[in-house]
Design an enzyme around this catalytic site. Structure first.
Site, PDB file in Angstrom:
ATOM      1  N   LEU A 162      15.439  66.523  20.439  1.00  9.72           N
ATOM      2  CA  LEU A 162      15.540  65.325  21.286  1.00  9.72           C
ATOM      3  C   LEU A 162      14.142  64.771  21.497  1.00  9.72           C
ATOM      4  CD1 LEU A 162      17.114  63.485  23.376  1.00  9.72           C
ATOM      5  CD2 LEU A 162      16.443  65.162  25.102  1.00  9.72           C
TER       6      LEU A 162
ATOM      7  N   ASP B  15      17.788  54.201  38.647  1.00  6.11           N
ATOM      8  CA  ASP B  15      17.723  53.396  39.857  1.00  6.11           C
ATOM      9  C   ASP B  15      18.636  53.944  40.952  1.00  6.11           C
ATOM     10  OD1 ASP B  15      16.675  51.342  41.242  1.00  6.11           O
ATOM     11  OD2 ASP B  15      17.631  49.753  40.081  1.00  6.11           O
TER      12      ASP B  15
ATOM     13  N   HIS C 274      13.614  60.623  44.909  1.00  7.34           N
ATOM     14  CA  HIS C 274      12.965  60.748  43.592  1.00  7.34           C
ATOM     15  C   HIS C 274      13.006  62.204  43.106  1.00  7.34           C
ATOM     16  CE1 HIS C 274      11.898  56.631  43.672  1.00  7.34           C
ATOM     17  NE2 HIS C 274      10.973  56.729  44.606  1.00  7.34           N
TER      18      HIS C 274
HETATM   19  C1  FPP Z   1      14.048  53.650  40.910  1.00  8.38           C
HETATM   20  O1  FPP Z   1      14.767  53.877  42.099  1.00  8.38           O
HETATM   21  C2  FPP Z   1      13.320  54.860  40.548  1.00  8.38           C
HETATM   22  C3  FPP Z   1      11.984  54.920  40.370  1.00  8.38           C
HETATM   23  C4  FPP Z   1      11.092  53.768  40.510  1.00  8.38           C
HETATM   24  C5  FPP Z   1      11.325  56.196  40.037  1.00  8.38           C
HETATM   25  C6  FPP Z   1      12.093  57.120  39.139  1.00  8.38           C
HETATM   26  C7  FPP Z   1      11.321  58.339  38.926  1.00  8.38           C
HETATM   27  C8  FPP Z   1      11.798  59.582  38.942  1.00  8.38           C
HETATM   28  C9  FPP Z   1      13.225  59.939  39.135  1.00  8.38           C
HETATM   29  C10 FPP Z   1      10.855  60.687  38.741  1.00  8.38           C
HETATM   30  C11 FPP Z   1      10.968  61.258  37.361  1.00  8.38           C
HETATM   31  C12 FPP Z   1       9.679  61.143  36.702  1.00  8.38           C
HETATM   32  C13 FPP Z   1       9.285  61.866  35.661  1.00  8.38           C
HETATM   33  C14 FPP Z   1       8.033  61.534  35.003  1.00  8.38           C
HETATM   34  C15 FPP Z   1      10.028  62.991  35.130  1.00  8.38           C
HETATM   35  P1  FPP Z   1      14.348  53.114  43.425  1.00  8.38           P
HETATM   36  O2  FPP Z   1      13.266  53.855  44.099  1.00  8.38           O
HETATM   37  O3  FPP Z   1      14.003  51.695  43.097  1.00  8.38           O
HETATM   38  O4  FPP Z   1      15.660  53.200  44.279  1.00  8.38           O
HETATM   39  P2  FPP Z   1      16.214  52.080  45.256  1.00  8.38           P
HETATM   40  O5  FPP Z   1      16.487  50.871  44.401  1.00  8.38           O
HETATM   41  O6  FPP Z   1      17.466  52.697  45.796  1.00  8.38           O
HETATM   42  O7  FPP Z   1      15.169  51.831  46.293  1.00  8.38           O
END
Ligand code: FPP
Length: 227
Positions: free
Chosen positions: A113, A2, A19
């Site tokens: 892993l 997050d 991301h």
């Molecule tokens: C939450 O942060 C994050 C997500 C919903 C996406 C996480 C995905 C990745 C890091 C990509 C990796 C994927 C793979 C399959 C390897 P947020 O967007 O809710 O952040 P915020 O709360 O600051 O808005």
């Protein structure tokens, strides 16, 4: 994982840049898991609720999944990482579904892993899916117990998580492994996921190692305490 969005916004970047930075960080954490001897890592990459985000962000996350498989699979395989998927693949682009299935097949015998990728995953959806399959299989009601339900979940064969790490300071479960985390330990950090580095990860593991896990019981039998 997050805080990607806020990480990007703080830098005047589009959310997808967060991301992508989060994905690079995931690579570092996977390497750290191998180094620290962590045997199972589950990442929450896309929830059943994330479909509600703007189209551009949803498409961007789908593209990241595909790119990660294209670019990282060979190296992950070399490192002994076994890829698994939890969630429902069916709503994804058939080409991406095929790549995920091929990655699972290629790495299925790796032991160093187990990397469980939660993509189009929701804890409630997982339980509904398990109940439907239990009913379809004609399992009698009195045979339904904890072990049986666990075997019908997407995570069948994977131990329940010892530790859940949530970055960016949010204090919510967000529909993540709601059955499996009944007795997991939580570690919450204010750090945004792209900045959650190996040192922070080590700190989380050290904190976990000092926890007293009682599973609803007592650390010492009552008789000993009284004595
Ligand atoms: C939450 O942060 C994050 C997500 C919903 C996406 C996480 C995905 C990745 C890091 C990509 C990796 C994927 C793979 C399959 C390897 P947020 O967007 O809710 O952040 P915020 O709360 O600051 O808005």
């Amino acid at each position: 994982m997050d805080g990607n969005g806020r990480w990007a916004i703080q830098r005047g970047l589009p959310r997808l840049a967060g991301h992508r930075a989060g994905t690079e960080n995931l690579r570092r954490i996977i390497t750290a898991c191998v180094e620290f001897g962590v045997r199972y890592l589950t990442i929450y990459a896309f929830s059943t609720e994330n479909w509600g985000r703007p189209r551009e962000e949803v498409q961007g996350l789908m593209r990241i999944l595909e790119d990660v498989i294209d670019r990282e699979l060979a190296e992950l395989h070399r490192e002994g990482v076994q890829l698994r998927h939890i969630g429902r693949l069916e709503r994804l682009d058939p080409k991406v579904q095929e790549k995920v299935l091929q990655a699972i097949e290629l790495t299925k015998d790796n032991q160093r892993l187990v990397l469980n990728v939660a993509f189009n995953y929701g804890g409630r959806d997982e339980i509904i899916c398990a109940i439907q399959r239990i009913i379809r299989d004609g399992i009698p009601a009195d045979r339904v117990d904890t072990g049986l339900v666990s075997r019908y979940l997407f995570t069948a064969g994977v131990p329940d998580p010892d530790l859940i790490i949530r970055t960016s300071g949010e204090l919510r479960v967000s529909n993540f492994l709601i059955w499996q985390t009944a007795y997991s330990e939580w570690y919450i950090t204010q750090t945004f996921w792209p900045d959650f580095d190996k040192e922070e990860f080590k700190k989380a593991l050290d904190t976990y190692a000092r926890r007293d896990r009682r599973y609803g019981g007592l650390t010492q039998p009552v008789e000993e305490t009284d004595a």
